[in-house]
Design an enzyme around this catalytic site. Sequence first.
Site, short mmCIF file in Angstrom:
data_model
loop_
_atom_site.label_atom_id
_atom_site.label_comp_id
_atom_site.label_asym_id
_atom_site.label_seq_id
_atom_site.Cartn_x
_atom_site.Cartn_y
_atom_site.Cartn_z
CB SER A 64 19.00 15.82 17.01
OG SER A 64 18.04 15.88 18.04
N1 SAH Z 1 14.70 12.75 18.62
C1 SAH Z 1 14.17 13.72 17.71
C2 SAH Z 1 14.54 15.14 18.15
C3 SAH Z 1 13.33 15.96 18.28
S1 SAH Z 1 13.48 17.53 19.07
C4 SAH Z 1 14.58 13.45 16.29
O1 SAH Z 1 15.36 12.51 16.06
O2 SAH Z 1 14.11 14.12 15.39
C5 SAH Z 1 12.81 17.17 20.67
C6 SAH Z 1 11.37 16.72 20.74
O3 SAH Z 1 11.04 16.57 22.12
C7 SAH Z 1 10.35 17.69 20.16
O4 SAH Z 1 9.59 17.06 19.17
C8 SAH Z 1 9.48 18.06 21.37
O5 SAH Z 1 8.11 18.23 21.04
C9 SAH Z 1 9.68 16.86 22.28
N2 SAH Z 1 9.42 17.03 23.71
C10 SAH Z 1 9.72 18.10 24.51
N3 SAH Z 1 9.33 17.85 25.78
C11 SAH Z 1 8.78 16.61 25.80
C12 SAH Z 1 8.20 15.78 26.80
N4 SAH Z 1 8.09 16.17 28.09
N5 SAH Z 1 7.73 14.57 26.45
C13 SAH Z 1 7.81 14.14 25.16
N6 SAH Z 1 8.34 14.87 24.16
C14 SAH Z 1 8.83 16.09 24.47
#
Ligand code: SAH
Length: 222
Positions: A64
């Site tokens: 993010s």
């Molecule tokens: N918090 C992360 C942002 C990652 S982007 C950071 O600091 O880098 C969002 C993430 O959510 C992705 O890796 C995606 O695979 C995950 N995601 C999407 N739906 C999900 C779910 N139902 N359960 C767990 N992870 C999920």
Amino acid sequence: MLRDGVFDRRRQRLVDKMRENGINDERVLAAIGSVHRHRFVEGAFRPRAYEDEALPIGMKQTISQPFTVAYQTMLLNPRPGDRILEIGTGSGYQAAVLCEMGARVFSIERHRPLLARTRSILESLGYRVVLRAGDGTLGWAAQAPFDGIVVTAGASEAPEALLQQLRIEGEDDKPAGRLVIPVGDHRAQTMNLYRRLGEDDYERTASRNFKFVPLIGKQGGL
Ligand code: SAH
């Protein structure tokens, strides 16, 4: 190869930028100033690690944007010792920010290969996060209640399971559990903050718009 001193200066400039953009929680700013974001992206993206932008982390996912992490963390308001659940571990950066603030962090990621890589990065940096592969929209009942839950992917609605796993205000003499979740459609999502005031009593505050990768799961997926 950029030297650590270069990253240190860039990180400080990023903190200044967060402050200019309205992040006024000193604890959040200190955490952004501590976490080495360049360690959470792959080599080619390291020179851009302290720009205020989302960057690719593989499997069509992104780390993010720093402002988004700071904003969500400010709403979540984690106190030292708080039990915090993150949905969407991704790169592990948000989890590291929460660790820096003294929270006990639990995090769920649906992409197993991504989680494996992130697990080793977090371990190598000394961040202790309890990680699990699976569908985070169902929460983590065995570890509930949580003082805070942060969803880092865009949802169509707040999953009931997550609302039910928040601490009720006053339980153990603690403040209401908070759920921070972006809710909308594929184009944009509005940041929502829920506070659990009673068994079935929630206060909801909506604030500004963001664009996240979609939440994919049984409840509230996009
Ligand atoms: N918090 C992360 C942002 C990652 S982007 C950071 O600091 O880098 C969002 C993430 O959510 C992705 O890796 C995606 O695979 C995950 N995601 C999407 N739906 C999900 C779910 N139902 N359960 C767990 N992870 C999920």
